[in-house]
Scaffold this active site. Structure first.
Site, short mmCIF file in Angstrom:
data_model
loop_
_atom_site.label_atom_id
_atom_site.label_comp_id
_atom_site.label_asym_id
_atom_site.label_seq_id
_atom_site.Cartn_x
_atom_site.Cartn_y
_atom_site.Cartn_z
N GLY A 63 0.84 -1.19 0.00
CA GLY A 63 0.00 0.00 0.00
C GLY A 63 0.88 1.24 0.00
O GLY A 63 2.00 1.21 -0.54
N ARG A 64 0.39 2.30 0.64
CA ARG A 64 1.17 3.56 0.65
C ARG A 64 2.54 3.37 1.31
O ARG A 64 3.56 3.77 0.76
CB ARG A 64 0.43 4.63 1.45
CG ARG A 64 -0.82 5.15 0.81
CD ARG A 64 -1.35 6.30 1.65
NE ARG A 64 -2.69 6.66 1.27
CZ ARG A 64 -3.78 6.06 1.75
NH1 ARG A 64 -3.67 5.12 2.66
NH2 ARG A 64 -4.97 6.42 1.34
N ARG A 88 -2.71 -8.29 -1.79
CA ARG A 88 -3.97 -8.89 -2.26
C ARG A 88 -4.14 -8.65 -3.76
O ARG A 88 -4.52 -9.52 -4.51
CB ARG A 88 -5.16 -8.27 -1.52
CG ARG A 88 -5.55 -9.04 -0.28
CD ARG A 88 -6.63 -8.31 0.45
NE ARG A 88 -6.28 -6.90 0.59
CZ ARG A 88 -7.09 -5.95 1.06
NH1 ARG A 88 -8.31 -6.27 1.42
NH2 ARG A 88 -6.70 -4.70 1.19
N THR A 96 6.61 -2.68 11.13
CA THR A 96 6.18 -1.37 11.61
C THR A 96 4.66 -1.24 11.43
O THR A 96 4.14 -0.13 11.47
CB THR A 96 6.88 -0.22 10.84
OG1 THR A 96 6.71 -0.44 9.44
CG2 THR A 96 8.34 -0.11 11.18
N ARG A 137 1.54 -3.92 12.53
CA ARG A 137 0.87 -4.32 13.77
C ARG A 137 1.48 -5.64 14.23
O ARG A 137 1.69 -6.55 13.42
CB ARG A 137 -0.63 -4.49 13.57
CG ARG A 137 -1.42 -3.19 13.50
CD ARG A 137 -1.45 -2.42 14.83
NE ARG A 137 -2.24 -1.22 14.77
CZ ARG A 137 -1.75 0.00 14.47
NH1 ARG A 137 -0.46 0.15 14.20
NH2 ARG A 137 -2.54 1.05 14.45
N GLU A 178 0.87 -4.87 23.02
CA GLU A 178 1.41 -3.57 23.46
C GLU A 178 0.64 -3.01 24.64
O GLU A 178 -0.60 -3.11 24.65
CB GLU A 178 1.28 -2.55 22.31
CG GLU A 178 2.31 -2.70 21.27
CD GLU A 178 2.14 -1.69 20.13
OE1 GLU A 178 2.42 -2.08 19.00
OE2 GLU A 178 1.74 -0.54 20.38
N HIS A 226 6.82 1.51 19.44
CA HIS A 226 5.77 2.00 18.52
C HIS A 226 5.97 3.49 18.21
O HIS A 226 5.14 4.32 18.59
CB HIS A 226 4.37 1.76 19.11
CG HIS A 226 3.28 1.83 18.08
ND1 HIS A 226 2.13 1.08 18.14
CD2 HIS A 226 3.17 2.57 16.94
CE1 HIS A 226 1.35 1.36 17.11
NE2 HIS A 226 1.97 2.27 16.37
C1 8YV Z 1 0.02 5.99 15.38
C2 8YV Z 1 -0.11 3.87 13.99
O1 8YV Z 1 0.96 6.61 16.14
O2 8YV Z 1 -1.50 5.32 12.74
C3 8YV Z 1 -1.23 4.18 13.05
O3 8YV Z 1 -1.87 3.21 12.62
O4 8YV Z 1 0.20 2.77 14.18
C4 8YV Z 1 0.71 4.87 14.68
O5 8YV Z 1 1.72 5.26 13.83
C5 8YV Z 1 -1.11 5.56 16.26
O6 8YV Z 1 -1.99 4.73 15.62
C6 8YV Z 1 -1.85 6.73 16.80
O7 8YV Z 1 -3.14 6.36 17.22
#
Ligand code: 8YV
Length: 332
Positions: free
Chosen positions: A160-161, A182, A242, A244, A273, A294
């Site tokens: 994706g991005r 996908r 980076t 989940r 987490e 994170h």
């Molecule tokens: C954010 C992240 O800091 O945006 C996301 O999905 O995982 C992080 O980079 C976090 O979600 C802020 O709510």
């Protein structure tokens, strides 16, 4: 804004000053000055009163909380891109719109992914501890040797991005780009990146030097890198994540690294987490993995832009428009 009472907007965590100030100007914004994560009870109380809730990744907004929400709750404007902490289907079923903040954290997260690749391959975290720990006795030709990344193969899981932004960086470092997604990406992008598409994730995993996880966490990607799949990887290969934590079976990954069947890992996200698997912590002390708290999107600029996106979404809703960054059923 049309002539109507400012909506009650509850913000669950401290946001950059400039964002909070603007929110106070535009909305009846209830801020969390102490920044303590809200308890379940506090979230339920907020959802009983608020018209708009602005949560973050640290708030688990499940179906039960959504069922208890007051009828006035109309928008959950997430501060963040990932929305796996929100039961979006339950929200939509109750007529609550959910929005996120795509696009503004792409480059920062791709930078951090590249940094983790370098940190693991070149032992940067280990090396950075040596000088302040007073453990450096001088240069040696065979000490602290890592592995060259130029010429290696990078397999991106989720193009994706962020995956695409990572591919652009990785090309500049001399890595060849492979990906599993996908859907196959546009041929012009594939050509530009000289990227090789693998419809079989298993086939790609078995051939890569580095694997980067860049897909969202959904029911379909939970433990996508399962024990079986991780065993397909080369014993020298490294994994970075980076996205989940839930996408990788962390315990299986830790075991394979301990047994020398996997080269190492660079992780910015974890299955539970902020708790981190003790086996991973032990491996970090042994220099086999690099663990970050994170912080992939943690730049001043990014967090302000995320806040601005949230404001645009809330403002659109208040003005009676459809917010631009709605999470749609097709995205679940
Ligand atoms: C954010 C992240 O800091 O945006 C996301 O999905 O995982 C992080 O980079 C976090 O979600 C802020 O709510």
């Amino acid at each position: 804004m049309p002539n109507r009472k400012k909506p009650l907007v509850v913000v669950t965590r401290r946001l950059p000053d400039v964002v909070e100030t603007r929110m106070r100007e535009l909305f009846d914004a209830r801020l969390n000055i102490e920044d303590a994560p809200m308890s379940r009870e506090a979230l339920a109380a907020a959802m009983a009163d608020a018209e708009v809730l602005i949560p973050t990744v640290t708030d688990a907004i499940d179906a039960e909380l959504i069922a208890q929400a007051g009828a006035q709750l109309k928008l959950i404007a997430n501060f963040g891109n990932g929305f796996d902490h929100i039961d979006v289907a339950a929200a939509l079923a109750r007529g609550i719109t959910v929005t996120n903040t795509p696009g503004v954290l792409t480059e920062d997260t791709a930078d951090m992914t590249m940094a983790l690749i370098l940190a693991v391959a070149r032992r940067i975290a280990e090396g950075a501890r040596i000088v302040p720990d007073d453990a450096w006795s001088g240069w040696s030709p065979t000490w602290m040797l890592g592995h060259r990344i130029t010429g290696k193969r990078l397999g991106i899981v989720g193009m994706g991005r962020i995956g695409t932004a990572l591919a652009r960086r990785a090309r500049a470092f001399g890595l060849s780009i492979h990906y599993h997604n996908r859907r196959r990406v546009d041929s012009a992008i594939e050509e530009q990146l000289e990227a090789t598409y693998w419809d079989s994730l298993d086939q790609m995993l078995a051939r890569m030097d580095i694997i980067s996880v860049n897909c969202p966490h959904t029911p379909a990607t939970y433990h996508l890198l399962s024990a079986r799949r991780l065993k397909l990887m080369r014993p020298t290969a490294i994994i970075v994540n980076t996205a989940r934590g839930e996408i990788i079976d962390e315990t299986a990954m830790a075991r394979l690294i301990e047994q020398g069947q996997l080269g190492g890992a660079g992780l910015d996200v974890f299955e539970h987490e902020p708790a981190v698997n003790p086996r991973l912590i032990k491996l970090a002390r042994a220099g086999k993995v690099v663990l970050l708290p994170h912080m992939g999107s943690a730049t001043y600029e990014g967090r302000v832009e995320m806040g601005e996106k949230v404001i645009v979404n809330v403002r659109a809703y208040v003005d009676g428009h459809r917010p631009p960054d709605r999470v749609l059923p097709s995205m679940l």
